[in-house]
Write a protein that holds these residues in place. Structure first.
Motif, PDB file in Angstrom:
ATOM      1  N   GLY A   8     -76.818  -8.787 -21.624  1.00 43.51           N
ATOM      2  CA  GLY A   8     -75.544  -8.403 -22.225  1.00 43.51           C
ATOM      3  C   GLY A   8     -75.509  -8.882 -23.658  1.00 43.51           C
ATOM      4  N   ASN A  61     -73.191  -6.702 -16.523  1.00 44.73           N
ATOM      5  CA  ASN A  61     -74.453  -6.791 -17.255  1.00 44.73           C
ATOM      6  C   ASN A  61     -75.521  -7.469 -16.402  1.00 44.73           C
ATOM      7  OD1 ASN A  61     -73.562  -5.970 -20.152  1.00 44.73           O
ATOM      8  ND2 ASN A  61     -72.044  -7.490 -19.524  1.00 44.73           N
ATOM      9  N   ASN A  77     -74.799  -3.173 -19.392  1.00 46.04           N
ATOM     10  CA  ASN A  77     -76.144  -3.225 -19.957  1.00 46.04           C
ATOM     11  C   ASN A  77     -77.048  -3.832 -18.884  1.00 46.04           C
ATOM     12  OD1 ASN A  77     -75.375  -2.469 -22.844  1.00 46.04           O
ATOM     13  ND2 ASN A  77     -74.059  -4.248 -22.483  1.00 46.04           N
ATOM     14  N   GLY A 126     -77.470  -5.262 -24.796  1.00 43.60           N
ATOM     15  CA  GLY A 126     -76.264  -4.983 -25.570  1.00 43.60           C
ATOM     16  C   GLY A 126     -76.391  -5.493 -26.987  1.00 43.60           C
ATOM     17  N   ALA A 146     -74.914 -12.864 -17.912  1.00 38.24           N
ATOM     18  CA  ALA A 146     -74.317 -12.051 -18.971  1.00 38.24           C
ATOM     19  C   ALA A 146     -74.775 -12.502 -20.346  1.00 38.24           C
ATOM     20  CB  ALA A 146     -72.795 -12.095 -18.872  1.00 38.24           C
TER      21      ALA A 146
END
Length: 293
Positions: free
Chosen positions: A154, A189, A150, A131, A208
């Motif tokens: 993340g 994520n 993602n 991300g 994450a």
């Protein structure tokens, strides 16, 4: 650059870029859309005092890449279905300071496509499924943004450090310091990491938020970095908070085993001052990036 829509249908040449800003001072881009670039949707390098408002980057190798650039305001940036949503880096080729950033009201969603950037590009090695990647940044604030689905990182905070790179770049080092990552939302994520993210996965998943854990010898153990009030959402229609977003400190530079949990990275000092001359106001906060996806 204002109100542009740039798109390729798969026939673009290798290394295509939608919008390119280099050595720009006081650059402004708003209400732009870029899709299908084989290298990067929007490229910003070696510039300063840049504001990007309401940007949609979709189906690119990298949605938005900013290198060696300082004093930047990002508002309403939505990275969707790229390999990497946004990458902000300080590198040997772009060694200028990457500091004094505010990123808010933005969203990184489903950035899991293949990275087709040409081998000659600095972006070629960035891992799909990311991300937001921050590399060698300082005085950087990420707030009120969303990171969803993602498959790898993340949000990842890394340093361009001797411990990570080969002898050819041993003279260049850029720690990521004094970042404030707070009041953001995460959902789904790290569920299917690949490449670099897979190296740090445990039982096939990764947290994450990922921090490499690098700090200056003798300095604060958290290098001034702070992760606060970031929440994980459920996958229901209303996306309600279900707890704190997961976080891992990889301890790449001190050799310790990875540690988990936001409490392990305490908040010290004060957040970056922001860019009041560029930031949105209460009446015009500048985007609903968190509503995308």
């Amino acid at each position: 650059f204002h109100t542009n829509s740039i798109a390729w249908d798969g026939t673009q040449p290798p290394g295509s870029r939608g919008i390119s800003l280099e050595t720009v001072r006081q650059g402004f881009a708003a209400f732009n859309e870029v899709s299908g670039a084989s290298e990067v949707g929007v490229w910003v390098a070696d510039s300063d005092y840049v504001a990007i408002n309401e940007l949609d980057v979709t189906n690119n190798s990298v949605g938005l890449a900013i290198l060696g650039t300082h004093d930047v305001y990002l508002n309403g940036v939505r990275g969707i279905n790229n390999a990497v949503g946004v990458a902000i880096m300080r590198t040997p080729a772009h060694p200028g300071p990457a500091n004094n950033y505010v990123m808010e009201f933005s969203g990184m969603f489903n950035n899991n496509q293949d990275n087709d950037a040409p081998d000659s590009s600095e972006l070629a090695g960035l891992p799909s499924g990311t991300g937001l990647l921050l590399l060698g940044v300082d005085q950087f604030e990420v707030r009120s943004s969303s990171f969803e689905a993602n498959h790898g990182f993340g949000l990842a905070l890394f340093s361009h450090h001797d411990e990570h790179f080969g002898d050819s770049e041993a003279e260049f080092s850029a720690l990521s310091t004094n970042t404030w990552i707070h009041d953001n939302r995460f959902l789904g994520n790290g569920k299917d990491p690949s490449g670099l993210a897979d190296l740090f996965a445990v039982f096939g998943t990764i947290e994450a938020i990922t921090w490499d854990g690098c700090a200056a010898p003798g300095g604060a153990s958290n290098a001034g970095n702070c992760f606060l009030n970031n929440v994980e959402l459920d996958d229901g229609p209303n996306k309600q908070p279900i707890g704190a977003a997961t976080i891992v400190n990889l301890h790449l530079c001190d050799g310790d085993d990875p540690s988990y949990g936001g409490a392990l990275i305490t908040c010290q000092g004060t957040p970056p001052p922001g860019l009041p001359e560029l930031a949105g106001t209460e009446e015009n906060p500048g985007g609903e990036g968190g509503e995308g996806g």
